[in-house]
Scaffold this motif. Structure first.
Motif, PDB file in Angstrom:
ATOM      1  N   UNK A  11       0.848  -1.192   0.000  1.00  0.00           N
ATOM      2  CA  UNK A  11       0.000   0.000   0.000  1.00  0.00           C
ATOM      3  C   UNK A  11       0.886   1.245   0.000  1.00  0.00           C
ATOM      4  N   UNK A  12       1.951   1.203   0.813  1.00  0.00           N
ATOM      5  CA  UNK A  12       2.807   2.392   0.983  1.00  0.00           C
ATOM      6  C   UNK A  12       3.881   2.510  -0.086  1.00  0.00           C
ATOM      7  N   UNK A  13       4.015   1.520  -0.961  1.00  0.00           N
ATOM      8  CA  UNK A  13       4.985   1.605  -2.039  1.00  0.00           C
ATOM      9  C   UNK A  13       6.415   1.312  -1.619  1.00  0.00           C
ATOM     10  N   UNK A  14       6.588   0.608  -0.520  1.00  0.00           N
ATOM     11  CA  UNK A  14       7.931   0.209  -0.116  1.00  0.00           C
ATOM     12  C   UNK A  14       8.602   1.103   0.899  1.00  0.00           C
ATOM     13  N   UNK A  15       7.817   1.799   1.713  1.00  0.00           N
ATOM     14  CA  UNK A  15       8.375   2.728   2.697  1.00  0.00           C
ATOM     15  C   UNK A  15       8.261   2.239   4.139  1.00  0.00           C
ATOM     16  N   UNK A  16       7.992   0.954   4.321  1.00  0.00           N
ATOM     17  CA  UNK A  16       7.905   0.331   5.657  1.00  0.00           C
ATOM     18  C   UNK A  16       6.840   0.963   6.540  1.00  0.00           C
ATOM     19  N   UNK A  17       5.715   1.351   5.948  1.00  0.00           N
ATOM     20  CA  UNK A  17       4.647   1.983   6.729  1.00  0.00           C
ATOM     21  C   UNK A  17       3.399   1.132   6.881  1.00  0.00           C
ATOM     22  N   UNK A  37       9.071  -7.343   2.951  1.00  0.00           N
ATOM     23  CA  UNK A  37       9.785  -7.567   1.688  1.00  0.00           C
ATOM     24  C   UNK A  37      10.368  -6.269   1.136  1.00  0.00           C
ATOM     25  N   UNK A  38       9.760  -5.142   1.488  1.00  0.00           N
ATOM     26  CA  UNK A  38      10.248  -3.855   0.976  1.00  0.00           C
ATOM     27  C   UNK A  38      11.522  -3.385   1.671  1.00  0.00           C
ATOM     28  N   UNK A  39      11.903  -4.042   2.759  1.00  0.00           N
ATOM     29  CA  UNK A  39      13.069  -3.635   3.531  1.00  0.00           C
ATOM     30  C   UNK A  39      14.166  -4.695   3.572  1.00  0.00           C
ATOM     31  N   UNK A  40      13.852  -5.915   3.224  1.00  0.00           N
ATOM     32  CA  UNK A  40      14.765  -7.032   3.429  1.00  0.00           C
ATOM     33  C   UNK A  40      15.635  -7.317   2.212  1.00  0.00           C
TER      34      UNK A  40
END
Length: 113
Positions: A41-47, A88-91
């Motif tokens: 939802x946040x587009x990869x910003x860990x939110x 997945x957006x942070x790893x």
């Protein structure tokens, strides 16, 4: 001649998709690069934690979680359990892993206008 970029693989269950993940690339970015949709939802910003993946094998091969990722998982999932789930957006990866995430699928072609 350029040297090949080191990569690892992320096997995504239940689809069986195998992603080639470049050095310092997140699992979600590797999916997008390969033409797959990874829920977010946040587009990869860990939110939002929508991209959370369950770890089947290889937790020790994953990058250390940032404070932002830890905070988001605690807030949205109730706890931070790095041995069983990560964003997945942070790893990024140091070795091959197997994860579980429903909804990962080929991206639909955009309408040509």
């Amino acid at each position: 001649m350029t040297e090949p970029v080191p990569h690892t693989t992320a096997r995504v269950l239940p689809s069986g998709i195998v992603l080639s993940v470049a050095e310092n690339e997140t699992v979600m970015a590797a999916a997008h690069r390969a033409g797959y949709y990874w829920p977010t939802i946040c587009g990869g910003h860990a939110r939002c934690a929508r991209c959370v993946m369950e770890i089947e094998d290889g937790a020790e091969a994953m990058s250390e979680a940032s404070d932002e990722e830890r905070s988001t998982l605690r807030k949205i999932r109730g706890a931070f359990r790095p041995e069983s789930e990560r964003l997945a957006c942070q790893t990024t990866l140091r070795a091959d892993v197997t994860v579980r995430r429903r909804g990962v699928r080929p991206q639909e072609p955009r309408n040509q206008q």
